[in-house]
Enzyme design. Structure first.
Site, short mmCIF file in Angstrom:
data_model
loop_
_atom_site.label_atom_id
_atom_site.label_comp_id
_atom_site.label_asym_id
_atom_site.label_seq_id
_atom_site.Cartn_x
_atom_site.Cartn_y
_atom_site.Cartn_z
N ASP A 295 -9.23 -4.40 -6.21
CA ASP A 295 -8.75 -3.40 -5.26
C ASP A 295 -9.38 -2.04 -5.56
O ASP A 295 -9.20 -1.49 -6.64
CB ASP A 295 -7.22 -3.31 -5.36
CG ASP A 295 -6.59 -2.50 -4.24
OD1 ASP A 295 -7.31 -1.74 -3.56
OD2 ASP A 295 -5.37 -2.64 -4.04
N SER B 213 0.83 -1.20 0.00
CA SER B 213 0.00 0.00 0.00
C SER B 213 0.88 1.26 0.00
O SER B 213 1.72 1.41 -0.88
CB SER B 213 -0.97 -0.04 1.17
OG SER B 213 -2.00 0.92 1.01
N HIS C 28 -7.61 -5.01 -1.77
CA HIS C 28 -6.35 -4.36 -1.39
C HIS C 28 -5.42 -5.30 -0.64
O HIS C 28 -4.22 -5.04 -0.54
CB HIS C 28 -6.65 -3.13 -0.54
CG HIS C 28 -5.51 -2.17 -0.43
ND1 HIS C 28 -4.82 -1.70 -1.53
CD2 HIS C 28 -4.92 -1.59 0.65
CE1 HIS C 28 -3.86 -0.87 -1.15
NE2 HIS C 28 -3.90 -0.81 0.18
#
Length: 327
Positions: free
Chosen positions: A265, A179, A294
């Site tokens: 995602d 991320s 994600h």
């Protein structure tokens, strides 16, 4: 290796500023003018196989940056190392958070993203100017004031710090992250040409020219809010983001890289990740998870990361890794 190994060619719509390289060379030179002032202090724990150290070094503007260093105990030879940042809103966290890499034999430096929660590093820079709140739009009116200029410079300095530790082999230092941490790892790969490996999961901060329309989830919604609130400032903000876009850093990266993305995602949509992979300048692989968001491959991504790091940092052949996993 787990997952679908993708063959991807998704060109970027992002452009890069003509002074991109000069901007970053100057930023890093400014940061390195401050002495590193590296401190490595043993941190007590009840662990019997790992040692933990409280680390501090100077980042952008001379700000002291805090990190945890975790290392296998009793190893005499210089170790391979990995620098890691965590996701948006996170810092280094608790001293015992994520012992995987040290348990696998690496010197693992987990670094604060200045000013973010679960960390111990203040962001002492007054960037001023209006924003939509949150780190993503802080100082966005100028690349010189933008929050991630400081974070990326801190990340380069984190590599310097890990390489300066005598127990670490400076030629075998890589970067890993997911991320926001993945976006920072990608930036490190572009800004530190001699980095040994880059492991990047569901990276944030890519294809930033389109991210606000591709994602309807936080934190990219902060960009959409900023553009909506300050219609006349959108062009300047988008120009700032070109200096920080993972796509433009990926073009300059040469280290072997492993990327992953979940095709569902909504936080870091694959339409932002895949152009960064296509642009990546070094040897690269991407694992695509068709039914995941994600979290991408989750624990299976972590297994892939361990295999990829062993291949490139420890010189362990993939068939040896597979054989060992059966014992």
């Amino acid at each position: 290796m787990h997952g679908d190994i993708g063959v991807v060619d998704l060109p970027t719509a992002q452009t890069e500023p003509s002074d991109f390289d000069d901007f970053w060379a100057d930023t890093i030179a400014q940061t390195r003018r401050f002495p590193l002032d590296l401190t490595v202090t043993p941190h007590p724990s009840l662990l019997t196989q790992l040692d933990i150290f409280d680390v501090s070094f100077r980042g952008f503007g001379g700000t002291p940056i805090r990190a945890w260093l975790r290392m296998p105990r009793g190893v005499s030879e210089p170790l391979p190392g990995l620098v890691q940042f965590f996701g948006y809103g996170n810092g280094r966290g608790h001293a015992l958070r994520d012992l995987r890499w040290a348990s696998a034999g690496y010197a693992h430096l987990v670094v604060d993203a200045r000013g973010q929660g679960h960390g111990d590093t203040d962001d002492d820079h007054a960037d001023g100017g209006p924003s939509a709140g949150g780190f993503l739009t802080r100082g966005i009116r100028s690349p010189h004031e933008y929050y991630y200029r400081r974070v990326y410079a801190d990340a380069v300095r984190a590599v310097d710090a890990l390489r300066a530790i005598p127990a670490v082999d400076p030629a075998r230092v890589g970067t890993v992250g997911a991320s926001q941490g993945g976006g920072i790892a990608l930036a490190i790969a572009g800004l530190v040409p001699e980095i040994a490996v880059a492991i990047i999961q569901a990276p944030f901060l890519c294809e930033l020219n389109a991210a606000a329309t591709l994602s309807r989830e936080h934190p990219y919604t902060l960009l959409a809010q900023h553009f909506a609130d300050r219609r006349g400032d959108a062009a300047a903000a988008l120009d700032t983001l070109r200096y920080f876009d993972g796509v433009n850093h990926a073009k300059r990266a040469t280290a072997p890289a492993l990327l992953s993305t979940g095709l569902l995602d909504g936080i870091a949509p694959p339409e932002t990740v895949l152009p960064a992979f296509s642009a990546y300048g070094g040897q690269k692989r991407i694992v695509v998870w068709p039914h995941n968001g994600h979290e991408a491959g989750g624990d299976l991504d972590e297994e892939n990361a361990l295999e990829f790091a062993a291949t490139h940092l420890v010189d362990v052949a993939p068939d040896r890794v597979a054989a060992d996993s059966l014992r």
